[in-house]
Design an enzyme around this catalytic site. Structure first.
Site, PDB file in Angstrom:
ATOM      1  N   ARG A  88      -9.974 -16.464 -10.745  1.00 37.21           N
ATOM      2  CA  ARG A  88      -8.822 -16.516  -9.811  1.00 37.21           C
ATOM      3  C   ARG A  88      -7.556 -15.881 -10.375  1.00 37.21           C
ATOM      4  O   ARG A  88      -6.452 -16.136  -9.911  1.00 37.21           O
ATOM      5  CB  ARG A  88      -8.531 -17.942  -9.337  1.00 37.21           C
ATOM      6  CG  ARG A  88      -9.724 -18.599  -8.660  1.00 37.21           C
ATOM      7  CD  ARG A  88      -9.311 -19.751  -7.762  1.00 37.21           C
ATOM      8  NE  ARG A  88     -10.462 -20.288  -7.084  1.00 37.21           N
ATOM      9  CZ  ARG A  88     -11.238 -21.233  -7.578  1.00 37.21           C
ATOM     10  NH1 ARG A  88     -10.960 -21.765  -8.763  1.00 37.21           N
ATOM     11  NH2 ARG A  88     -12.275 -21.674  -6.914  1.00 37.21           N
ATOM     12  N   LYS A 146      -0.789  -1.991  -7.218  1.00 32.41           N
ATOM     13  CA  LYS A 146      -1.891  -1.764  -6.272  1.00 32.41           C
ATOM     14  C   LYS A 146      -3.169  -1.617  -7.083  1.00 32.41           C
ATOM     15  O   LYS A 146      -3.247  -0.759  -7.972  1.00 32.41           O
ATOM     16  CB  LYS A 146      -1.660  -0.482  -5.468  1.00 32.41           C
ATOM     17  CG  LYS A 146      -0.779  -0.660  -4.265  1.00 32.41           C
ATOM     18  CD  LYS A 146      -0.831   0.592  -3.389  1.00 32.41           C
ATOM     19  CE  LYS A 146       0.124   0.497  -2.234  1.00 32.41           C
ATOM     20  NZ  LYS A 146       0.182   1.755  -1.447  1.00 32.41           N
ATOM     21  N   GLU A 180       2.135  14.135  -7.732  1.00 38.23           N
ATOM     22  CA  GLU A 180       2.830  12.854  -7.490  1.00 38.23           C
ATOM     23  C   GLU A 180       4.278  12.936  -7.979  1.00 38.23           C
ATOM     24  O   GLU A 180       5.173  12.315  -7.397  1.00 38.23           O
ATOM     25  CB  GLU A 180       2.094  11.693  -8.183  1.00 38.23           C
ATOM     26  CG  GLU A 180       0.628  11.500  -7.774  1.00 38.23           C
ATOM     27  CD  GLU A 180       0.424  10.838  -6.399  1.00 38.23           C
ATOM     28  OE1 GLU A 180       1.420  10.523  -5.728  1.00 38.23           O
ATOM     29  OE2 GLU A 180      -0.751  10.672  -6.008  1.00 38.23           O
ATOM     30  N   LYS A 191       9.762   4.491  -8.655  1.00 36.56           N
ATOM     31  CA  LYS A 191       8.678   3.602  -8.220  1.00 36.56           C
ATOM     32  C   LYS A 191       9.117   2.145  -8.376  1.00 36.56           C
ATOM     33  O   LYS A 191       8.869   1.312  -7.505  1.00 36.56           O
ATOM     34  CB  LYS A 191       7.394   3.887  -9.003  1.00 36.56           C
ATOM     35  CG  LYS A 191       6.251   3.014  -8.526  1.00 36.56           C
ATOM     36  CD  LYS A 191       5.004   3.744  -8.138  1.00 36.56           C
ATOM     37  CE  LYS A 191       4.048   2.820  -7.408  1.00 36.56           C
ATOM     38  NZ  LYS A 191       2.675   3.273  -7.400  1.00 36.56           N
ATOM     39  N   GLU A 194       4.201  -3.352   0.666  1.00 36.63           N
ATOM     40  CA  GLU A 194       4.168  -2.228   1.620  1.00 36.63           C
ATOM     41  C   GLU A 194       4.339  -2.668   3.076  1.00 36.63           C
ATOM     42  O   GLU A 194       3.531  -2.341   3.944  1.00 36.63           O
ATOM     43  CB  GLU A 194       2.885  -1.413   1.451  1.00 36.63           C
ATOM     44  CG  GLU A 194       3.035  -0.002   2.027  1.00 36.63           C
ATOM     45  CD  GLU A 194       1.889   0.939   1.682  1.00 36.63           C
ATOM     46  OE1 GLU A 194       1.577   1.086   0.502  1.00 36.63           O
ATOM     47  OE2 GLU A 194       1.324   1.496   2.614  1.00 36.63           O
ATOM     48  N   ARG A 254       7.876   1.052   0.944  1.00 33.48           N
ATOM     49  CA  ARG A 254       6.839   1.514   0.014  1.00 33.48           C
ATOM     50  C   ARG A 254       5.917   2.553   0.656  1.00 33.48           C
ATOM     51  O   ARG A 254       5.340   3.387  -0.041  1.00 33.48           O
ATOM     52  CB  ARG A 254       6.033   0.318  -0.528  1.00 33.48           C
ATOM     53  CG  ARG A 254       5.052   0.739  -1.613  1.00 33.48           C
ATOM     54  CD  ARG A 254       4.483  -0.409  -2.414  1.00 33.48           C
ATOM     55  NE  ARG A 254       3.597   0.096  -3.441  1.00 33.48           N
ATOM     56  CZ  ARG A 254       3.093  -0.610  -4.424  1.00 33.48           C
ATOM     57  NH1 ARG A 254       3.414  -1.895  -4.545  1.00 33.48           N
ATOM     58  NH2 ARG A 254       2.291  -0.067  -5.308  1.00 33.48           N
ATOM     59  N   ASN A 312       3.407   7.140   0.256  1.00 42.21           N
ATOM     60  CA  ASN A 312       2.162   7.730   0.768  1.00 42.21           C
ATOM     61  C   ASN A 312       2.364   9.136   1.299  1.00 42.21           C
ATOM     62  O   ASN A 312       1.443   9.713   1.888  1.00 42.21           O
ATOM     63  CB  ASN A 312       1.575   6.845   1.878  1.00 42.21           C
ATOM     64  CG  ASN A 312       1.210   5.470   1.364  1.00 42.21           C
ATOM     65  OD1 ASN A 312       0.780   5.332   0.226  1.00 42.21           O
ATOM     66  ND2 ASN A 312       1.398   4.450   2.188  1.00 42.21           N
ATOM     67  N   HIS A 358      -0.358  11.737   1.398  1.00 41.78           N
ATOM     68  CA  HIS A 358      -1.628  11.054   1.138  1.00 41.78           C
ATOM     69  C   HIS A 358      -2.519  10.936   2.371  1.00 41.78           C
ATOM     70  O   HIS A 358      -3.739  10.934   2.257  1.00 41.78           O
ATOM     71  CB  HIS A 358      -1.381   9.663   0.541  1.00 41.78           C
ATOM     72  CG  HIS A 358      -0.936   9.711  -0.898  1.00 41.78           C
ATOM     73  ND1 HIS A 358       0.196  10.364  -1.304  1.00 41.78           N
ATOM     74  CD2 HIS A 358      -1.490   9.190  -2.029  1.00 41.78           C
ATOM     75  CE1 HIS A 358       0.335  10.238  -2.614  1.00 41.78           C
ATOM     76  NE2 HIS A 358      -0.674   9.541  -3.087  1.00 41.78           N
ATOM     77  N   HIS A 407      -5.957  12.381   1.884  1.00 42.07           N
ATOM     78  CA  HIS A 407      -7.212  11.610   1.920  1.00 42.07           C
ATOM     79  C   HIS A 407      -8.224  12.280   2.847  1.00 42.07           C
ATOM     80  O   HIS A 407      -9.425  12.296   2.570  1.00 42.07           O
ATOM     81  CB  HIS A 407      -6.955  10.169   2.381  1.00 42.07           C
ATOM     82  CG  HIS A 407      -6.390   9.295   1.299  1.00 42.07           C
ATOM     83  ND1 HIS A 407      -5.919   8.030   1.525  1.00 42.07           N
ATOM     84  CD2 HIS A 407      -6.219   9.515  -0.025  1.00 42.07           C
ATOM     85  CE1 HIS A 407      -5.479   7.513   0.388  1.00 42.07           C
ATOM     86  NE2 HIS A 407      -5.650   8.396  -0.561  1.00 42.07           N
ATOM     87  N   HIS A 428      -7.540  14.092  -6.533  1.00 36.72           N
ATOM     88  CA  HIS A 428      -6.607  13.353  -5.675  1.00 36.72           C
ATOM     89  C   HIS A 428      -5.253  14.097  -5.578  1.00 36.72           C
ATOM     90  O   HIS A 428      -4.747  14.347  -4.480  1.00 36.72           O
ATOM     91  CB  HIS A 428      -6.426  11.939  -6.246  1.00 36.72           C
ATOM     92  CG  HIS A 428      -5.407  11.114  -5.537  1.00 36.72           C
ATOM     93  ND1 HIS A 428      -5.619  10.577  -4.286  1.00 36.72           N
ATOM     94  CD2 HIS A 428      -4.148  10.739  -5.895  1.00 36.72           C
ATOM     95  CE1 HIS A 428      -4.544   9.901  -3.918  1.00 36.72           C
ATOM     96  NE2 HIS A 428      -3.641   9.984  -4.870  1.00 36.72           N
TER      97      HIS A 428
END
Ligand code: NAD
Ligand code: GLY
Length: 361
Positions: free
Chosen positions: A120, A142, A184, A222, A232, A236, A240, A243, A247, A260
């Protein structure tokens, strides 16, 4: 050594940036009560860096084991996750242990997710070894693994205890991976910081960049964005930028054909073109600046010939960013300012992609 603080209440932490950092000592300071460490790395990075790191951590009084994953995005899977769980259980690691991610974004994302769920939740540390991981993936919490039906579909927001970015790791990183990380870096300039964009533009390539400054500037942005919006719900999402289209390229071309960062670079150009053509404020001259900076950093800008506008739409409809049936697009309003828009129809986007592709032939 530079330090960037990320303010998240009880989950706050520091990002340490520099050359030849005393990683084991820094970890001892950050985790004074921790004894058991499991270092997670991969088959490429471990032969280069694992042994000296284990030795110096042992010298600091830690009990250290390692778990070596196969290298590649295609191993960001539940099987790799289970490999970490098995290593932890076989060696009897308890809730007071700490996982250490020694690697790029793939190792960092899997390790973070393993830490978020083992018993946990246990502590974890990020030691990023790629430029992309230093400026983006190791910061902000993330964590994820892929599902065959989608990238990063299984994961959690879970913050590390500390991020230690030693620029010396970049000495062994292949040029193509440095370029992917630069996508990035450029992203932060376009969405948030015109002055930084101009600095990157004027340097015309990594040779003239002060990498410590670059990593620090990106981490500051960041940290600022994540401190405002950890989960997000709003700001935030700006991170992206590039992205959503990127993607679609990664999936459409098959994972691994485009790195990427390379796909994000093309995605940033597509998003800038959409912004310029749908009156979001970005001028065609600014669009050209965004496109023209990419070759300086060995990044592509042209849409792959294999993909049509309709292909993009079909892949983007499966993205996590689709909300209430609408695809959200991060579009620049000028260089250094951006926002999320969902007023573009699928047909308009598809047409604009085909139009842009025709100008690139
Ligand atoms: P990566 O982790 O696959 O590393 C790239 C390659 O470089 C790998 O082959 C790796 O073994 C090798 N490598 C790493 N460090 C090295 C070194 N110092 N010397 C020599 N080789 C080295 O790729 P990446 O670009 O670091 O990360 C991409 C991943 O990050 C993707 O899975 C993406 O989804 C994820 N990501 C996550 C976030 C986030 O916020 N969590 C943000 C951006 C990207
Ligand atoms: N890489 C995007 C984010 O961390 O939100």
């Amino acid at each position: 050594m530079d330090k960037v603080h990320i303010a998240l209440g009880d989950n706050s932490y520091d990002i340490l940036i520099g050359n030849n950092l005393p990683i084991a000592e820094l970890m001892k300071e950050a985790l004074p009560k921790t004894k058991d460490l499991l270092i997670v790395s991969n088959e490429t990075i471990a032969p280069l860096y694992l042994e000296p790191l284990m030795a110096s951590l042992t010298n600091q009084g830690f009990k250290v084991k390692s778990c070596i994953l196969k290298d590649g995005e295609c191993y960001k899977t539940v099987e790799s996750y289970m490999q970490i769980m098995t290593a932890l259980l076989e060696d009897g690691f308890g809730r007071d242990c700490c996982l250490v991610a020694l690697g790029g974004g793939v190792v960092g994302d899997i390790t973070g997710f393993a830490a978020s769920s083992y018993q946990r939740g246990v502590a974890f540390v990020q030691i990023p070894t790629t430029l992309l991981a230093m400026v983006d993936s190791s910061v902000g919490g993330k964590t994820a693994i892929n599902h065959p039906m989608g990238k990063n579909m299984i994961g959690a927001f879970y913050q590390p205890k500390i991020v230690i970015a030693d620029l010396d790791f970049l000495k062994t990183l292949p040029e193509r991976e440095i370029a992917a990380g630069m996508a990035e870096v450029i992203k932060y300039g376009v969405i948030l910081d015109e002055e930084f964009f101009t600095y990157l533009e004027q340097a015309q390539g990594t040779a003239k960049l002060d990498l410590a400054y670059v990593v620090k500037r990106c981490c500051e942005w960041k940290a600022y964005v994540v401190s405002q919006d950890e989960k997000e719900k709003g700001m935030r999402a700006l991170l992206n930028y590039g992205h959503t289209f990127g993607h679609a390229i990664e999936v459409g071309m098959g994972f691994g054909v485009y790195l990427h960062g390379e796909a994000v670079a093309v995605g940033m150009v597509v998003a800038a073109y959409v912004a310029a053509k749908t009156n979001k404020g970005l001028s065609l001259e600014q669009y050209n600046r965004i496109k023209n900076i990419l070759p300086y950093y060995n990044l592509p800008y042209a849409i792959p010939k294999e993909l049509t506008g309709a292909d993009f739409i079909s892949h983007m409809r499966h993205d996590k960013k689709v909300k209430l049936g609408k695809i959200n697009y991060v579009l620049p309003e000028s260089i250094g300012k951006s926002a999320v828009f969902n007023d573009c129809s699928d047909q308009d986007i598809s047409n604009l992609i085909d139009e842009l592709k025709n100008t690139q032939d």
